[in-house]
Design a protein around this motif. Structure first.
Motif, short mmCIF file in Angstrom:
data_model
loop_
_atom_site.label_atom_id
_atom_site.label_comp_id
_atom_site.label_asym_id
_atom_site.label_seq_id
_atom_site.Cartn_x
_atom_site.Cartn_y
_atom_site.Cartn_z
N ILE A 173 0.84 -1.20 0.00
CA ILE A 173 0.00 0.00 0.00
C ILE A 173 0.88 1.25 0.00
O ILE A 173 0.60 2.23 -0.70
CB ILE A 173 -0.97 -0.01 1.20
CG1 ILE A 173 -1.97 -1.17 1.06
CG2 ILE A 173 -1.70 1.32 1.33
CD1 ILE A 173 -2.80 -1.43 2.29
N VAL A 174 1.96 1.23 0.78
CA VAL A 174 2.89 2.36 0.79
C VAL A 174 3.48 2.55 -0.60
O VAL A 174 3.51 3.67 -1.13
CB VAL A 174 4.00 2.15 1.83
CG1 VAL A 174 5.10 3.20 1.66
CG2 VAL A 174 3.44 2.21 3.25
N ARG A 175 3.93 1.47 -1.23
CA ARG A 175 4.53 1.58 -2.57
C ARG A 175 3.52 2.11 -3.58
O ARG A 175 3.85 2.97 -4.41
CB ARG A 175 5.06 0.21 -3.01
CG ARG A 175 6.24 -0.29 -2.18
CD ARG A 175 6.84 -1.53 -2.78
NE ARG A 175 7.83 -2.14 -1.87
CZ ARG A 175 7.59 -3.22 -1.14
NH1 ARG A 175 6.42 -3.85 -1.23
NH2 ARG A 175 8.52 -3.70 -0.35
N LEU A 176 2.29 1.61 -3.51
CA LEU A 176 1.24 2.09 -4.41
C LEU A 176 0.99 3.57 -4.19
O LEU A 176 0.87 4.36 -5.14
CB LEU A 176 -0.04 1.29 -4.20
CG LEU A 176 -1.27 1.74 -5.00
CD1 LEU A 176 -1.00 1.67 -6.50
CD2 LEU A 176 -2.49 0.89 -4.62
N GLY A 177 0.91 3.98 -2.93
CA GLY A 177 0.68 5.39 -2.62
C GLY A 177 1.78 6.28 -3.14
O GLY A 177 1.52 7.38 -3.65
N LEU A 178 3.02 5.82 -3.03
CA LEU A 178 4.14 6.61 -3.54
C LEU A 178 4.06 6.73 -5.06
O LEU A 178 4.34 7.80 -5.62
CB LEU A 178 5.46 5.96 -3.12
CG LEU A 178 5.78 6.00 -1.61
CD1 LEU A 178 7.01 5.17 -1.31
CD2 LEU A 178 5.95 7.43 -1.12
N GLU A 179 3.66 5.67 -5.74
CA GLU A 179 3.48 5.71 -7.19
C GLU A 179 2.40 6.71 -7.60
O GLU A 179 2.51 7.41 -8.60
CB GLU A 179 3.14 4.32 -7.72
CG GLU A 179 4.25 3.31 -7.66
CD GLU A 179 3.79 1.92 -8.04
OE1 GLU A 179 2.65 1.80 -8.56
OE2 GLU A 179 4.54 0.96 -7.83
N LEU A 180 1.33 6.77 -6.80
CA LEU A 180 0.20 7.63 -7.10
C LEU A 180 0.42 9.08 -6.65
O LEU A 180 -0.36 9.97 -7.01
CB LEU A 180 -1.07 7.09 -6.41
CG LEU A 180 -1.61 5.75 -6.90
CD1 LEU A 180 -2.64 5.22 -5.92
CD2 LEU A 180 -2.23 5.91 -8.29
#
Length: 231
Positions: A173-180
């Motif tokens: 979720i952290v990685r996805l948030g950083l991508e977004l």
């Protein structure tokens, strides 16, 4: 609603998971952000995060609602000052005292009502099953059942709850948030404090572990981060 995108309601508490959900909704839909205060310990800080996240993500359509029932009912460390928020020691082994009885049903009911008025077919909620405190209203079966209630109990029967994070680990979720480009610096997850996160409650520990596992730095302030982070 603008830009030719279809409207979608997103439940935005102000925490890490709901922020990533809001970023997803803002990417693909015209989001309408819903925040529900329910007398929780960090009510003012969560509402502040909600407003700041909406501004950063340019979410113009917002609704803030106060639920008086959950505080009156009590039974949770989040809503009853006589029940202490525990430090995290055995995440996921038992349902902790921070569980607010059937809370998400209250939130989803408001979201469904608003979605009917907005003619929105999707409701985003940042429920997560892995790496969680073990709340029963965050399980996939719960949302499958709730979708059947919506289908039966709404005018058109076409509104659907979507849970894009429910099977993800917190680090994912952290990685996805950083991508977004999700504004993690504006979020608040701590169960007990409003100025510096405690660093020792379930929510803080899960969050700190997630950022560490993702190889990222959590941008919010902590009173202590001496908790041993184990994966």
């Amino acid at each position: 609603m603008s830009d030719g995108k279809k409207p979608a309601v997103v439940l935005l508490s102000g925490g890490m998971d709901s922020c990533v959900c809001a970023a997803l909704a803002a990417r693909d839909y015209e989001p309408a952000a819903l925040h529900i205060s329910y007398g929780q310990r960090t009510e003012a800080r969560e509402r502040q995060s909600f407003l700041e996240i909406c501004r950063r993500l340019n979410i113009q359509h917002r609704l803030v609602v106060r639920n008086e029932a959950l505080r009156a009912i009590g039974g949770s460390a989040l809503t009853d000052s006589n029940i202490a928020v525990p430090e995290s020691h055995s995440i996921g082994e038992n349902v902790p005292v921070t569980y607010v009885p059937f809370r998400n049903a209250h939130f989803l009911s408001v979201a469904v009502s608003w979605a009917e008025v907005l003619d929105a077919s999707k409701i985003f909620i940042g429920a997560v099953e892995p790496d969680s405190s073990g709340y029963p209203d965050c399980r996939p079966a719960y949302y499958e059942a709730f979708n059947q209630v919506i289908k039966t109990g709404t005018k058109e029967g076409t509104i659907q709850i979507v849970t894009p994070l429910i099977h993800l680990r917190k680090a994912e979720i952290v990685r996805l948030g950083l991508e977004l480009g999700a504004p993690f610096d504006l979020t608040w997850s701590c169960y007990s404090r409003e100025h510096q996160a405690c660093g020792v409650c379930d929510s803080c520990v899960l969050r700190l572990r997630a950022f560490a596992a993702a190889g990222a730095t959590d941008p919010i302030p902590y009173a202590t981060i001496d908790q041993i982070i184990q994966f």
